[in-house]
Design a protein around this motif. Sequence first.
Motif, mmCIF file in Angstrom:
data_model
loop_
_atom_site.group_PDB
_atom_site.id
_atom_site.type_symbol
_atom_site.label_atom_id
_atom_site.label_comp_id
_atom_site.label_asym_id
_atom_site.label_seq_id
_atom_site.Cartn_x
_atom_site.Cartn_y
_atom_site.Cartn_z
ATOM 1 N N ALA A 133 19.205 -29.986 12.606
ATOM 2 C CA ALA A 133 20.500 -30.641 12.375
ATOM 3 C C ALA A 133 20.342 -32.032 11.764
ATOM 4 C CB ALA A 133 21.272 -30.733 13.692
ATOM 5 N N CYS A 134 19.393 -32.843 12.293
ATOM 6 C CA CYS A 134 19.309 -34.236 11.832
ATOM 7 C C CYS A 134 17.974 -34.548 11.165
ATOM 8 C CB CYS A 134 19.552 -35.195 12.989
ATOM 9 S SG CYS A 134 18.181 -35.269 14.157
ATOM 10 N N ASP A 135 17.053 -33.565 11.138
ATOM 11 C CA ASP A 135 15.745 -33.733 10.504
ATOM 12 C C ASP A 135 14.883 -34.800 11.178
ATOM 13 O OD1 ASP A 135 13.948 -32.770 8.640
ATOM 14 O OD2 ASP A 135 14.344 -34.417 7.256
ATOM 15 N N ASN A 136 15.170 -35.075 12.455
ATOM 16 C CA ASN A 136 14.347 -36.009 13.223
ATOM 17 C C ASN A 136 13.763 -35.291 14.437
ATOM 18 O OD1 ASN A 136 14.306 -38.799 12.124
ATOM 19 N ND2 ASN A 136 16.526 -38.475 12.099
ATOM 20 N N ASP A 137 13.213 -36.037 15.335
ATOM 21 C CA ASP A 137 12.661 -35.439 16.547
ATOM 22 C C ASP A 137 12.951 -36.375 17.711
ATOM 23 O OD1 ASP A 137 11.273 -34.307 18.573
ATOM 24 O OD2 ASP A 137 9.287 -34.784 17.811
ATOM 25 N N PHE A 138 14.224 -36.490 18.066
ATOM 26 C CA PHE A 138 14.610 -37.390 19.149
ATOM 27 C C PHE A 138 14.452 -36.687 20.494
ATOM 28 C CE2 PHE A 138 17.401 -38.941 15.613
ATOM 29 C CZ PHE A 138 16.755 -40.161 15.433
ATOM 30 N N GLY A 139 13.348 -36.959 21.180
ATOM 31 C CA GLY A 139 13.166 -36.428 22.529
ATOM 32 C C GLY A 139 12.691 -35.001 22.599
ATOM 33 N N GLY A 140 12.047 -34.499 21.569
ATOM 34 C CA GLY A 140 11.515 -33.131 21.605
ATOM 35 C C GLY A 140 12.473 -32.125 20.982
ATOM 36 N N LEU A 141 11.975 -30.884 20.861
ATOM 37 C CA LEU A 141 12.781 -29.833 20.234
ATOM 38 C C LEU A 141 13.168 -28.756 21.250
ATOM 39 C CD1 LEU A 141 10.809 -29.415 16.888
ATOM 40 C CD2 LEU A 141 12.979 -30.611 17.243
ATOM 41 N N PHE A 142 14.369 -28.219 21.069
ATOM 42 C CA PHE A 142 14.909 -27.253 22.024
ATOM 43 C C PHE A 142 15.748 -26.204 21.293
ATOM 44 C CE2 PHE A 142 14.253 -31.296 24.009
ATOM 45 C CZ PHE A 142 13.570 -30.958 25.165
ATOM 46 N N ARG A 143 16.001 -25.112 22.017
ATOM 47 C CA ARG A 143 16.878 -24.090 21.470
ATOM 48 C C ARG A 143 17.776 -23.584 22.603
ATOM 49 N NH1 ARG A 143 14.571 -18.866 18.289
ATOM 50 N NH2 ARG A 143 13.825 -18.285 20.340
ATOM 51 N N CYS A 144 19.045 -23.353 22.282
ATOM 52 C CA CYS A 144 19.972 -22.842 23.288
ATOM 53 C C CYS A 144 19.947 -21.321 23.253
ATOM 54 C CB CYS A 144 21.385 -23.356 23.020
ATOM 55 S SG CYS A 144 22.554 -22.704 24.229
ATOM 56 N N ARG A 145 19.784 -20.718 24.441
ATOM 57 C CA ARG A 145 19.777 -19.250 24.520
ATOM 58 C C ARG A 145 21.196 -18.693 24.543
ATOM 59 N NH1 ARG A 145 15.723 -18.587 29.648
ATOM 60 N NH2 ARG A 145 13.859 -19.456 28.693
ATOM 61 N N THR A 146 22.178 -19.550 24.791
ATOM 62 C CA THR A 146 23.560 -19.074 24.945
ATOM 63 C C THR A 146 24.364 -19.215 23.660
ATOM 64 O OG1 THR A 146 23.389 -19.944 27.190
ATOM 65 C CG2 THR A 146 25.540 -19.159 26.507
ATOM 66 N N CYS A 147 24.121 -20.262 22.901
ATOM 67 C CA CYS A 147 24.867 -20.469 21.653
ATOM 68 C C CYS A 147 24.628 -19.289 20.708
ATOM 69 C CB CYS A 147 24.418 -21.756 20.960
ATOM 70 S SG CYS A 147 25.148 -23.246 21.639
ATOM 71 N N LEU A 148 25.671 -18.941 19.965
ATOM 72 C CA LEU A 148 25.564 -17.809 19.050
ATOM 73 C C LEU A 148 24.581 -18.104 17.920
ATOM 74 C CD1 LEU A 148 26.846 -15.060 18.892
ATOM 75 C CD2 LEU A 148 28.601 -15.999 17.391
ATOM 76 N N TRP A 149 24.514 -19.359 17.496
ATOM 77 C CA TRP A 149 23.633 -19.758 16.405
ATOM 78 C C TRP A 149 22.438 -20.493 17.004
ATOM 79 C CZ3 TRP A 149 22.329 -18.551 11.841
ATOM 80 C CH2 TRP A 149 21.710 -19.447 10.981
ATOM 81 N N PRO A 150 21.283 -19.816 17.137
ATOM 82 C CA PRO A 150 20.173 -20.411 17.898
ATOM 83 C C PRO A 150 19.316 -21.378 17.086
ATOM 84 C CG PRO A 150 19.585 -18.195 17.221
ATOM 85 C CD PRO A 150 20.935 -18.484 16.619
ATOM 86 N N ARG A 151 19.912 -22.482 16.696
ATOM 87 C CA ARG A 151 19.166 -23.465 15.909
ATOM 88 C C ARG A 151 18.172 -24.227 16.791
ATOM 89 N NH1 ARG A 151 22.679 -27.018 11.997
ATOM 90 N NH2 ARG A 151 23.641 -27.762 13.910
ATOM 91 N N ILE A 152 17.106 -24.688 16.169
ATOM 92 C CA ILE A 152 16.138 -25.525 16.881
ATOM 93 C C ILE A 152 16.512 -26.981 16.598
ATOM 94 C CG2 ILE A 152 13.721 -26.230 16.951
ATOM 95 C CD1 ILE A 152 13.139 -23.204 16.307
ATOM 96 N N VAL A 153 16.862 -27.685 17.660
ATOM 97 C CA VAL A 153 17.378 -29.041 17.482
ATOM 98 C C VAL A 153 16.684 -30.026 18.418
ATOM 99 C CG1 VAL A 153 19.662 -28.333 16.653
ATOM 100 C CG2 VAL A 153 19.253 -28.562 19.105
ATOM 101 N N CYS A 154 16.814 -31.304 18.099
ATOM 102 C CA CYS A 154 16.230 -32.344 18.953
ATOM 103 C C CYS A 154 17.120 -32.536 20.186
ATOM 104 C CB CYS A 154 16.079 -33.641 18.179
ATOM 105 S SG CYS A 154 17.637 -34.443 17.796
ATOM 106 N N CYS A 155 16.597 -33.278 21.154
ATOM 107 C CA CYS A 155 17.323 -33.484 22.409
ATOM 108 C C CYS A 155 18.675 -34.155 22.157
ATOM 109 C CB CYS A 155 16.465 -34.350 23.336
ATOM 110 S SG CYS A 155 17.166 -34.550 24.960
#
Length: 188
Positions: free
Chosen positions: A36-58
């Motif tokens: 989403a922001c092309d940074n790495d604020f606090g590590g990377l995560f993915r939501c298992r519940t959201c329909l669109w499973p993007r890998i995003v920073c904290c």
Amino acid sequence: MDPAFQDLDCMAILRLEAEEHERLRMPDSRPTRCEACDNDFGGLFRCRTCLWPRIVCCKCLLTAHREQPLHRIEGVPDFKGITLAALGLVVFLGHGGDKCPKGVRDGNFTILALNGAHDVTMDFCGCENAAPRGTQLEAMRLYGSAHTVLDFELVRHRVDLGLIQPERKRARKEGKGKGEGIAKGVVR
Ligand SMILES: [Zn+2]
Ligand SMILES: [Zn+2]
Ligand SMILES: [Zn+2]
């Protein structure tokens, strides 16, 4: 069986997920930046519940889940489950989702929802004219007392399945008078 599930190959779905995890662990394809922001604020995560499973920073994850505290989160690339509360998400009550200037923190709170139990951090409104704690919870469609509450969707689901019987229906069955209340339920 529902025709929609007739040809469902659950093992194939699980295999696909395992392959996806494997791909994301490889040094060449391992994500290093937030989608989403092309940074790495606090590590990377993915939501298992959201329909669109993007890998995003904290930071992006918490922003996207400000009103979704009941989603399941996993770390990337270890895919270990972690709660939104552990990542710093706070649920604010009494001010339409905004922070109360005199908020009263409760970090020992559990919401029982359709997708399981969730440890959450709640900030109750602590203003002079604040509604009682139970009323603040009901405004968010959460029912219960102390530190464990039920999500409304879970209650409705159990009523739909006939596992909880609304009192009015039960009273009618037992031949009692009308209008004896519907709010309370009886768990069979
Ligand atoms: Zn981000
Ligand atoms: Zn989500
Ligand atoms: Zn307040």
